[in-house]
Enzyme design. Sequence first.
Site, PDB file in Angstrom:
ATOM      1  N   ASP A 193       4.333  -4.182   0.396  1.00 39.83           N
ATOM      2  CA  ASP A 193       4.511  -5.256  -0.576  1.00 39.83           C
ATOM      3  C   ASP A 193       5.586  -6.223  -0.104  1.00 39.83           C
ATOM      4  O   ASP A 193       6.691  -5.808   0.253  1.00 39.83           O
ATOM      5  CB  ASP A 193       4.897  -4.672  -1.938  1.00 39.83           C
ATOM      6  CG  ASP A 193       5.153  -5.747  -2.966  1.00 39.83           C
ATOM      7  OD1 ASP A 193       4.188  -6.409  -3.387  1.00 39.83           O
ATOM      8  OD2 ASP A 193       6.323  -5.938  -3.338  1.00 39.83           O
ATOM      9  N   GLU A 233       0.170  -7.153   2.669  1.00 39.82           N
ATOM     10  CA  GLU A 233      -0.149  -8.129   1.629  1.00 39.82           C
ATOM     11  C   GLU A 233       0.514  -9.458   1.964  1.00 39.82           C
ATOM     12  O   GLU A 233       1.742  -9.575   1.943  1.00 39.82           O
ATOM     13  CB  GLU A 233       0.354  -7.648   0.262  1.00 39.82           C
ATOM     14  CG  GLU A 233       0.032  -8.629  -0.844  1.00 39.82           C
ATOM     15  CD  GLU A 233       0.991  -8.536  -2.027  1.00 39.82           C
ATOM     16  OE1 GLU A 233       0.598  -8.964  -3.116  1.00 39.82           O
ATOM     17  OE2 GLU A 233       2.127  -8.064  -1.836  1.00 39.82           O
TER      18      GLU A 233
END
Length: 476
Positions: A193, A233
């Site tokens: 993330d 991501e």
Amino acid sequence: MKNQVQLITYVDRLGCKSIADLNSLFKNELKGLFGGLHILPFYYPIDGEDAGFDPINHNLIDPRLGDWNDLNELSKEVDIMADLIVNHVSAKSIQFQDYLQKGKESKYAKLFLTYDTVFPNGATEADLLSIYRPRPSLPFTMVKLNDGTSKLIWTTFTSNQIDIDVNSEIGIKYLEDILETFQKGGVKMIRLDAAGYAIKEKGTSCFMIDETYEFINKLRAKAKAKGIEVLVEIHAYYKTQIEIAKRVDYVYDFALPVLVLDTLFNKNASSLKKWLEVSPRNAITVLDTHDGIGIVDVGAEGGNAGLIEGAILSKIVDQMHINSKGNSLKATGGAASNLDLYQVNCTYFDALGRDENAYLMARAIQFFVPGVPQIYYVGLFAGENDMELLEKTNVGRDINRHYFTKDEIAANLERPLLIELKELMLLRNNHNAFNGDFSVVESAENILNVIWVNKSYWAELYIDLETMKMNVNSSE
């Protein structure tokens, strides 16, 4: 990672109170529908300022949900993906609170990235303006230490999310400890993330620079040594995404959601077809996520054209707001306490005006394009915008973060739309054609015709956008 449909969900928003409840759901109501499960942050606490993405303790499962033994049991039923939040930790963490009390004498002092770590001689206006920002403010927060002095701390996202110096000895160990915990807990895949923001260097954009790739590759090697795959991501210009995909295990196809809307709204598959010629094959495909519907992923960058022309893209955004009867406007941009200004906050079903035929087509497209499809839990049930939750929290993304009850889940699974969707999911999960070769059949702009072939196995999707009729055919 299995080449089957994945589910992405929070533990406590799918009619469940615990990981054990989620395990029961996968053994019963959802059995056979998913080959993988991405559980959104389940660390302590799950109800922080950013729905778990601001962990106080990344190694502790929130006791309200269970423990690592419970996750291990669930991993026997379905492959688990978890978020490794590499960029930051909560300001309420033991580590940062110790730093506030003891300053540079704290054993955790070097864990946190300060302004002067990156700019020891100060920063010029050009230095600051070159920093890539997902949010409208500068990435610093002034904090006051116990001795009365003040310090500028890097906070890429919010003032409660304190950036980690991932190159420091203690920062490296911090992330390694989490990987060790994940391995013991049965995690098979991690999503890094906010990895694009993890490395900051003076004179750069501090986003996906060469040093970022080096950091990702080192972390990926450590994860692979523990049998854990890595998904990165990144929301970025589409050519940047293509380049990133060449250098990592998996990326998201964040361009797909808006390209599908473009295809269905404008009855023209040209832009989608062009993307499918160059899109990364090592992708996780999505239509909806726990965040908004990304616009930056298909837009232009500087003088470089995007996947969709600016005027058309603006009309797509306007159409989403019209289809949602203006509710998405109440959750997007400056209308609520939003963190991301480049996304539209809306459920995908509402973005399509709750048109069940169009929604089923959108999912069929997702299942047939290259990549491993992932469905967000609200999208699984073709969920509607949760205006009550939005009004309660004034957090824009909460419009698409409904808390389902068990009764709602049971009722939804009996909807004709969901029965058809489940049939598509089972086809995608079980047909051998999807392990073969993909091609787009040359056709008019109002026709989308794609096919998968694997030896004697084949599966084909044909959509006439003028009549909005779809055919899905396959070999036995």
